[in-house]
Enzyme design. Structure first.
Site, PDB file in Angstrom:
ATOM      1  N   GLY A   1      43.889  16.648  49.689  1.00  0.00           N
ATOM      2  CA  GLY A   1      45.142  17.405  49.758  1.00  0.00           C
ATOM      3  C   GLY A   1      46.027  16.929  50.897  1.00  0.00           C
ATOM      4  N   SER A   2      47.207  17.514  50.981  1.00  0.00           N
ATOM      5  CA  SER A   2      48.188  17.038  51.953  1.00  0.00           C
ATOM      6  C   SER A   2      47.760  17.324  53.390  1.00  0.00           C
ATOM      7  CB  SER A   2      49.549  17.677  51.669  1.00  0.00           C
ATOM      8  OG  SER A   2      49.437  19.084  51.622  1.00  0.00           O
TER       9      SER A   2
ATOM     10  N   ASP B   1      38.435  20.085  55.757  1.00  0.00           N
ATOM     11  CA  ASP B   1      39.175  20.234  54.502  1.00  0.00           C
ATOM     12  C   ASP B   1      40.244  21.309  54.661  1.00  0.00           C
ATOM     13  OD1 ASP B   1      39.943  19.973  51.874  1.00  0.00           O
ATOM     14  OD2 ASP B   1      38.041  20.610  51.006  1.00  0.00           O
TER      15      ASP B   1
ATOM     16  N   ALA C   1      42.722  24.300  52.385  1.00  0.00           N
ATOM     17  CA  ALA C   1      42.436  25.373  51.416  1.00  0.00           C
ATOM     18  C   ALA C   1      43.759  25.852  50.828  1.00  0.00           C
ATOM     19  CB  ALA C   1      41.712  26.532  52.098  1.00  0.00           C
ATOM     20  N   ASP C   2      43.652  26.502  49.684  1.00  0.00           N
ATOM     21  CA  ASP C   2      44.839  27.103  49.066  1.00  0.00           C
ATOM     22  C   ASP C   2      45.072  28.510  49.597  1.00  0.00           C
ATOM     23  OD1 ASP C   2      45.415  24.921  47.258  1.00  0.00           O
ATOM     24  OD2 ASP C   2      43.546  25.469  46.288  1.00  0.00           O
TER      25      ASP C   2
ATOM     26  N   GLU D   1      34.266  18.893  46.787  1.00  0.00           N
ATOM     27  CA  GLU D   1      34.539  19.576  48.060  1.00  0.00           C
ATOM     28  C   GLU D   1      33.435  20.583  48.380  1.00  0.00           C
ATOM     29  OE1 GLU D   1      39.413  19.285  48.097  1.00  0.00           O
ATOM     30  OE2 GLU D   1      38.486  21.034  47.204  1.00  0.00           O
TER      31      GLU D   1
ATOM     32  N   LYS E   1      48.725  30.083  54.120  1.00  0.00           N
ATOM     33  CA  LYS E   1      47.484  30.165  53.349  1.00  0.00           C
ATOM     34  C   LYS E   1      46.693  31.442  53.656  1.00  0.00           C
ATOM     35  CE  LYS E   1      48.221  25.953  51.741  1.00  0.00           C
ATOM     36  NZ  LYS E   1      47.393  24.817  52.007  1.00  0.00           N
TER      37      LYS E   1
HETATM   38  C1  5RP Z   1      42.049  20.377  46.758  1.00  0.00           C
HETATM   39  C2  5RP Z   1      42.083  21.554  47.660  1.00  0.00           C
HETATM   40  C3  5RP Z   1      43.041  21.524  48.805  1.00  0.00           C
HETATM   41  O1  5RP Z   1      42.333  21.704  49.984  1.00  0.00           O
HETATM   42  C4  5RP Z   1      44.034  22.616  48.656  1.00  0.00           C
HETATM   43  O2  5RP Z   1      44.658  22.487  47.402  1.00  0.00           O
HETATM   44  C5  5RP Z   1      45.072  22.578  49.780  1.00  0.00           C
HETATM   45  O3  5RP Z   1      45.919  21.504  49.598  1.00  0.00           O
HETATM   46  P1  5RP Z   1      47.092  21.179  50.620  1.00  0.00           P
HETATM   47  O4  5RP Z   1      46.448  20.778  51.903  1.00  0.00           O
HETATM   48  O5  5RP Z   1      47.835  20.047  49.963  1.00  0.00           O
HETATM   49  O6  5RP Z   1      47.953  22.405  50.765  1.00  0.00           O
HETATM   50  O7  5RP Z   1      41.359  22.498  47.517  1.00  0.00           O
HETATM   51  O8  5RP Z   1      41.140  20.561  45.712  1.00  0.00           O
END
Ligand code: 5RP
Length: 215
Positions: free
Chosen positions: A27-28, A78, A80-81, A100, A118
């Site tokens: 993800g970004s 990592d 998260a959404d 993940e 988030k």
């Molecule tokens: C990918 C994920 C990402 O961690 C989640 O979507 C967050 O993405 P971003 O950092 O682009 O907001 O779970 O599967």
């Protein structure tokens, strides 16, 4: 928002030590973290990617890469959404939730990096589910029985060759229970509730600072 994602990514660097094997999400926000690792002078041993996209970026930065089967992780980083104040997460917006979750489970330390947005809406967030293609109809019907509204993610195939069903409207008041219930449906490979494998350290960036939430 990119500014806050970068701040969270920069704050995670302090959890990385020389000689570490570092698992990397997708993800970004994690892309910013990869950039920061590449810029840093920390002599890590190597990294393990959670997706083809992350692997490509690691190669682009000429960083040392390992397969999970060949190493033991020291730390997993990592994004998260969505997250709650118990450091439970919803992930899978980028479709890499299965790898993940494996990396989160395989690591003794899970550092999650998010911007403040988030932290709002965990209980209302949709839950992505990775499903083997022949089971998508069956899984969708079982999800309705759990109270969810399944929506097939269109024109999308995971790195494992599967489909993603995004489930809206689930009761997430008991995230661990819902995580297990979804995974008990035949044909589900994994789901995006990270309640059993919650983050050890949650770094939340807002415009003023980065808050550290840990047990
Ligand atoms: C990918 C994920 C990402 O961690 C989640 O979507 C967050 O993405 P971003 O950092 O682009 O907001 O779970 O599967």
């Amino acid at each position: 928002m990119d500014e806050l994602k970068l701040k969270a990514a920069q704050a995670a660097i302090r959890y990385i030590q020389e000689g570490d094997i570092v698992g990397i999400g997708t993800g970004s926000t994690t892309n910013f973290f990869i950039q920061e690792i590449a810029k840093s002078n920390i002599a890590i041993n190597g990294l393990v990617a959670s997706s083809a996209a992350t692997l490509q970026l690691l190669h682009d930065y000429n960083l040392p890469v390992f397969a999970l089967n060949d190493v033991m992780l020291d730390v997993y980083v990592d994004g998260a959404d969505a997250c709650n104040d118990m450091r439970q997460l919803i992930k899978g917006g980028g479709g890499a939730l299965t790898q993940e979750k494996v990396l989160a489970a395989a690591s003794p330390k899970f550092v999650c990096i998010v911007d403040i947005t988030k932290t709002k809406g965990f209980f209302q967030h949709f839950v992505p589910i990775e499903v083997i293609p022949m089971a998508k109809g069956h899984v969708a019907r079982e999800i309705v029985k759990l109270g969810g509204r399944p929506e097939l993610r269109l024109n999308y195939t995971t790195d494992n060759g599967n489909v993603i069903i995004d489930v809206h409207g689930l009761d997430l008041s008991q995230p661990m229970t819902m995580e297990s219930r979804i995974n008990n449906i035949a044909g589900v490979l994994e789901n995006g509730i990270f309640a059993n494998n919650y983050a050890d350290i949650l770094l939340v960036a807002d415009s003023d600072n980065v808050s550290v939430i840990q047990g």
